[in-house]
Design a protein around this motif. Structure first.
Motif, PDB file in Angstrom:
ATOM      1  N   GLU A 172       1.456  -5.020  -4.212  1.00 27.80           N
ATOM      2  CA  GLU A 172       2.346  -6.164  -3.541  1.00 27.80           C
ATOM      3  C   GLU A 172       2.628  -7.140  -4.951  1.00 27.80           C
ATOM      4  O   GLU A 172       3.580  -7.471  -5.520  1.00 27.80           O
ATOM      5  CB  GLU A 172       1.924  -5.909  -2.531  1.00 27.80           C
ATOM      6  N   PRO A 217       4.033  -6.024  -8.683  1.00 23.35           N
ATOM      7  CA  PRO A 217       5.354  -4.949  -7.920  1.00 23.35           C
ATOM      8  C   PRO A 217       5.754  -3.869  -9.426  1.00 23.35           C
ATOM      9  O   PRO A 217       5.858  -2.772  -8.666  1.00 23.35           O
ATOM     10  CB  PRO A 217       6.385  -5.177  -7.588  1.00 23.35           C
ATOM     11  N   ARG A 275       3.627  -4.544   4.044  1.00 23.16           N
ATOM     12  CA  ARG A 275       2.198  -4.571   3.737  1.00 23.16           C
ATOM     13  C   ARG A 275       1.550  -2.983   4.666  1.00 23.16           C
ATOM     14  O   ARG A 275       0.814  -2.045   4.221  1.00 23.16           O
ATOM     15  CB  ARG A 275       1.374  -4.907   2.939  1.00 23.16           C
TER      16      ARG A 275
END
Length: 214
Positions: free
Chosen positions: A108, A111, A188
């Motif tokens: 995350e 990315p 997430r």
């Protein structure tokens, strides 16, 4: 009346060479991830990194050298997540979700790293060969961890047993990482839950001795 002298502006702190390299690497990760290897230019990487083109060449011999460095760095940092959690000595069920969450947290935060590692192809035989070497290095370093986690239930006399266990886990994590790249609005927690449902639920039954037989 004499004019008062304006205070001098504080001197800007000079960035160290390692810090400068990291800034370049972070900018390059984004550019390579967005454009692919051939579409990325050193000029754009320099602009994203806030440096000049000569500064990039002070740190990296070529675009290929920079790209290979990024592949090595991101594999190493993802790999280290597993060892950081196993080093705590807790039971597998107590840390696996946290480790998977940290793994996807890295994806995350970076990315485009997942796309570079798991999807992008350069068409350059030398780069592809170097990529395979680094990918295989990660696998070889993590296979002993798979053995430690799965024993004594894993039949080590069975050909490819350890590699199949690793490939199953790898396919789930990398597949979800690539899917998440195309669906960035998914939180997430949902990605981690999907990974746990695929990996841990089955793995927990396996560790309990519940093995599918044809």
């Amino acid at each position: 009346m004499p004019k008062t002298k304006a205070p001098a502006a504080p001197a800007r702190k000079r960035m160290t060479a390692p810090d400068r390299r990291k800034v370049i690497e972070d900018g390059a990760t984004d550019v390579f991830g967005e454009r692919g290897y051939h579409g990325a230019s050193i000029e754009e990487i320099a602009r994203r990194s806030g440096v000049t083109v000569p500064v990039i060449y002070d740190h990296f011999a070529s675009k290929r050298d920079l790209y290979q460095r990024l592949i090595e760095r991101h594999y190493a940092e993802l790999r280290s997540i597993w060892f950081e959690h196993t080093a705590q000595g807790a039971a597998l069920g107590d840390w696996i979700a946290t480790a998977i969450g940290a793994w996807f947290g890295y994806i995350e935060h970076h990315p485009f790293a997942g796309r570079m590692l798991f999807r992008d192809t350069t068409g350059d035989p030398d780069i592809e060969a170097a990529h395979r070497v680094m990918r295989d290095r990660s696998r070889d370093e993590l296979l002993p961890l798979v053995v430690e986690l799965a024993s004594p239930h894993l039949d080590l006399s069975e050909p490819y047993a350890v590699e199949l266990a690793w490939e199953t886990m790898r396919a789930v994590l990398q597949g979800l990482a690539l899917w998440w790249y195309d669906h960035p609005d998914v939180p997430r927690d949902a990605i981690v839950a999907s990974a746990m449902n695929s990996i841990w639920v089955g793995f927990e039954r396996f560790l309990a001795g519940d093995v599918w037989k044809a």
